[in-house]
Design a protein around this motif. Structure first.
Motif, PDB file in Angstrom:
ATOM      1  N   LYS A 300       0.641  -1.198   0.123  1.00 23.38           N
ATOM      2  CA  LYS A 300      -0.107  -0.123  -0.031  1.00 23.38           C
ATOM      3  C   LYS A 300       0.320   1.472  -0.027  1.00 23.38           C
ATOM      4  O   LYS A 300       0.492   2.446  -0.585  1.00 23.38           O
ATOM      5  CB  LYS A 300      -0.540  -0.449   1.048  1.00 23.38           C
ATOM      6  CG  LYS A 300      -2.042  -1.108   1.316  1.00 23.38           C
ATOM      7  CD  LYS A 300      -2.733  -0.739   2.093  1.00 23.38           C
ATOM      8  CE  LYS A 300      -3.904  -1.687   2.089  1.00 23.38           C
ATOM      9  NZ  LYS A 300      -5.127  -2.009   3.430  1.00 23.38           N
ATOM     10  N   SER A 301       1.655   1.438   1.110  1.00 17.53           N
ATOM     11  CA  SER A 301       2.916   2.554   0.987  1.00 17.53           C
ATOM     12  C   SER A 301       3.821   2.497  -0.822  1.00 17.53           C
ATOM     13  O   SER A 301       3.652   3.618  -0.694  1.00 17.53           O
ATOM     14  CB  SER A 301       3.636   2.535   2.043  1.00 17.53           C
ATOM     15  OG  SER A 301       4.325   1.184   2.000  1.00 17.53           O
ATOM     16  N   GLU A 304       1.173   4.429  -2.934  1.00 16.75           N
ATOM     17  CA  GLU A 304       0.838   5.989  -2.387  1.00 16.75           C
ATOM     18  C   GLU A 304       2.152   6.811  -3.307  1.00 16.75           C
ATOM     19  O   GLU A 304       2.173   7.828  -3.799  1.00 16.75           O
ATOM     20  CB  GLU A 304       0.761   6.040  -1.359  1.00 16.75           C
ATOM     21  CG  GLU A 304       0.676   7.565  -0.375  1.00 16.75           C
ATOM     22  CD  GLU A 304      -0.296   8.311  -0.877  1.00 16.75           C
ATOM     23  OE1 GLU A 304      -0.457   9.270  -1.134  1.00 16.75           O
ATOM     24  OE2 GLU A 304      -1.287   7.658  -1.697  1.00 16.75           O
ATOM     25  N   ARG A 307       1.914   7.327  -7.182  1.00 14.82           N
ATOM     26  CA  ARG A 307       0.703   8.346  -6.622  1.00 14.82           C
ATOM     27  C   ARG A 307       1.384   9.784  -6.692  1.00 14.82           C
ATOM     28  O   ARG A 307       1.650  10.484  -7.618  1.00 14.82           O
ATOM     29  CB  ARG A 307      -0.205   7.610  -6.036  1.00 14.82           C
ATOM     30  CG  ARG A 307      -0.949   9.232  -6.215  1.00 14.82           C
ATOM     31  CD  ARG A 307      -2.040   9.497  -4.831  1.00 14.82           C
ATOM     32  NE  ARG A 307      -1.407   9.554  -3.762  1.00 14.82           N
ATOM     33  CZ  ARG A 307      -0.944  11.773  -3.624  1.00 14.82           C
ATOM     34  NH1 ARG A 307      -1.525  11.717  -4.335  1.00 14.82           N
ATOM     35  NH2 ARG A 307      -0.607  11.437  -2.228  1.00 14.82           N
ATOM     36  N   LYS A 308       2.351   9.768  -5.982  1.00 15.30           N
ATOM     37  CA  LYS A 308       3.254  10.693  -6.189  1.00 15.30           C
ATOM     38  C   LYS A 308       4.194  11.224  -7.102  1.00 15.30           C
ATOM     39  O   LYS A 308       4.045  12.349  -7.850  1.00 15.30           O
ATOM     40  CB  LYS A 308       4.114  10.778  -4.100  1.00 15.30           C
ATOM     41  CG  LYS A 308       3.009  11.025  -3.584  1.00 15.30           C
ATOM     42  CD  LYS A 308       4.022  10.857  -1.777  1.00 15.30           C
ATOM     43  CE  LYS A 308       2.730  10.793  -0.717  1.00 15.30           C
ATOM     44  NZ  LYS A 308       3.559  10.920   0.134  1.00 15.30           N
TER      45      LYS A 308
END
Length: 333
Positions: A300-301, A304, A307-308
Motif C-alpha cells: 500500500k505504501s 502511494e 501515486r506521488k
C-alpha cells in the motif's frame, strides 16, 4: 492551531521518535507520553496496538507516522520540510519511504538477531513498560519480550540467506551516508526534510543497540552527529540544489534505495498474485521471504509513493535522475 497534542510513544520506537522530532521542529505544542506508563489513556485513542498514537486537541486518535506528518504539514506549512524543487521534493519523499521500510529492516534485524542486542533491547522495552515494578517481575518480562521478538525477525525478511545481505547493505549505506553528510547538516542541505525525519529515527535506534551502534561509531561519526541533531532539529540554513547534492546523494539512491524499490516492487507483485512467498534477485543474492500482514502494508505504501510520482512524472530532471540511479522502472511498474 490551538490546543496541545499528545504523542503516546516509546523511546524504542523509531516511528515515535520520527513524529516527536517533527513536532519539536515545528514547535507544535505537545506532550510526550510513554505508552507503557499511560496505557489506560492510550487505549482510548489506539485503533491498533502500535505507536505512535497521536491524540489531537479535538480528541481524535491518529496512527501511522507518515500520514500524521503529512496531515500536520498541511496545517502548519512553515517551516516547510519539502524543498520547492519538485525533483528534490520527490527524492525526499522517496528516501522517507525507504527509511520507514528498508531502514526498519536494518534496525529490526540488528536489534533481534544476536543475543547481546536482544537482551539490551528487551531490558529497555521492559523499563518503559514497567518502570515501578519489582526487579524479579522485570526479569521475567525481559525473557518474555526477548523470546517473542527474536522469533519475529522473519517479518522483515531476515533469515539465514538474507542476513549477510541486510548487514552488508547497512554498512554500505552508512558509508554512503557518511560521505554525503560530511559537509552538510541534513540530507538536502541545512534544513531538515521529510527524508531526514523518516531515515534518521531508524538509524538512531540502530545506534542505541550494541552491534549496530558499534558499527556506526566506527564508520559513520558524521551520520551519528546527524541522527543526534534530528532528535531536536533546527534550521541551519536552506535546502541545496541538486547540482551540489548529486555527487554524494546519487550513490545512496543507486545503492540501498534502488535495492529497496526492487524488493518493494517484487513484494507488491506477490501480494497482487496472492502468493504466500516472494522471491527476487537483489544484486546477486536470491531474497526469499514469506508474505504476511506487514508486507501488505508495504504494498500500500509503494502504491502511494507511485501515486506521488505520477503527479510529478512530467519533470524531466526528476525522470533523468531516477533513471540514472536505477529507480525509475520500479516507480512506473
Amino acid at each position: 492551531m490551538t490546543g496541545v497534542y499528545r504523542i503516546f510513544g516509546s523511546e524504542m520506537s523509531p516511528y515515535s521518535l520520527k513524529v516527536r522530532s517533527y513536532f519539536r521542529y515545528k514547535n507544535i505544542p505537545h506532550e510526550w507520553l510513554l505508552r507503557g506508563a499511560n496505557s489506560e489513556e492510550y487505549q482510548k485513542y489506539a485503533r491498533l496496538p502500535i505507536v505512535p498514537t497521536l491524540a489531537t486537541p479535538d480528541g481524535e486518535g491518529l496512527q501511522d507516522s507518515t500520514p500524521i506528518i503529512e496531515g500536520l504539514e498541511a496545517q502548519v506549512p512553515t517551516p516547510s520540510i519539502h524543498p520547492d524543487d519538485p525533483t528534490l521534493k520527490f527524492l525526499s519523499q522517496l528516501i522517507e519511504e525507504f527509511g520507514d521500510e528498508w531502514g526498519n529492516k536494518w534496525m529490526f534485524h540488528y536489534r533481534w538477531k544476536r543475543e547481546v542486542d536482544q537482551v539490551s533491547a528487551a531490558q529497555r522495552i521492559v523499563a518503559d513498560m514497567m518502570s515501578g515494578a519489582p526487579d524479579a517481575d522485570k526479569s521475567a518480562m525481559v525473557e518474555q519480550v526477548q523470546g517473542r521478538m527474536k522469533d519475529r525477525i522473519s517479518v522483515v525478511g531476515s533469515n539465514e540467506t538474507t542476513s549477510p545481505f541486510i548487514e552488508q547493505t547497512f554498512k554500505d549505506g552508512m558509508s554512503l551516508l557518511e560521505a554525503h553528510l560530511a559537509n552538510r547538516s541534513y540530507l538536502f542541505g541545512e534544513r531538515p526534510s521529510f527524508a531526514d525525519f523518516g531515515l534518521s529515527a531508524q538509524i538512531y535506534e540502530a545506534w542505541t543497540d550494541p552491534t549496530a551502534g558499534q558499527i556506526l561509531q566506527e564508520i559513520a561519526p558524521k551520520t551519528c552527529d546527524w541522527h543526534q541533531r534530528m532528535l531536536d532539529p533546527k534550521d541551519q540554513g536552506d535546502f541545496e540544489e541538486w547540482s551540489s547534492l548529486s555527487a554524494t546523494l546519487s550513490p545512496f539512491l543507486k545503492g540501498p534505495v534502488r535495492i529497496f524499490l526492487t524488493w518493494s516492487d517484487a513484494n507488491a507483485k506477490a501480494i497482487s498474485a496472492a502468493a504466500s512467498d516472494l522471491t527476487v534477485e537483489l544484486d546477486g543474492i536470491v531474497w526469499s521471504q514469506s508474505v504476511g500482514g506487514p508486507q501488505k502494508y508495504h504494498a500500500k505504501s509503494l502504491a502511494e509513493l507511485r501515486r506521488k510520482f505520477v503527479e510529478v512524472s512530467n519533470q524531466e530532471k526528476l525522470v533523468a535522475v531516477l533513471e540514472n540511479v536505477g529507480c525509475l522502472q520500479s516507480l512506473r511498474s
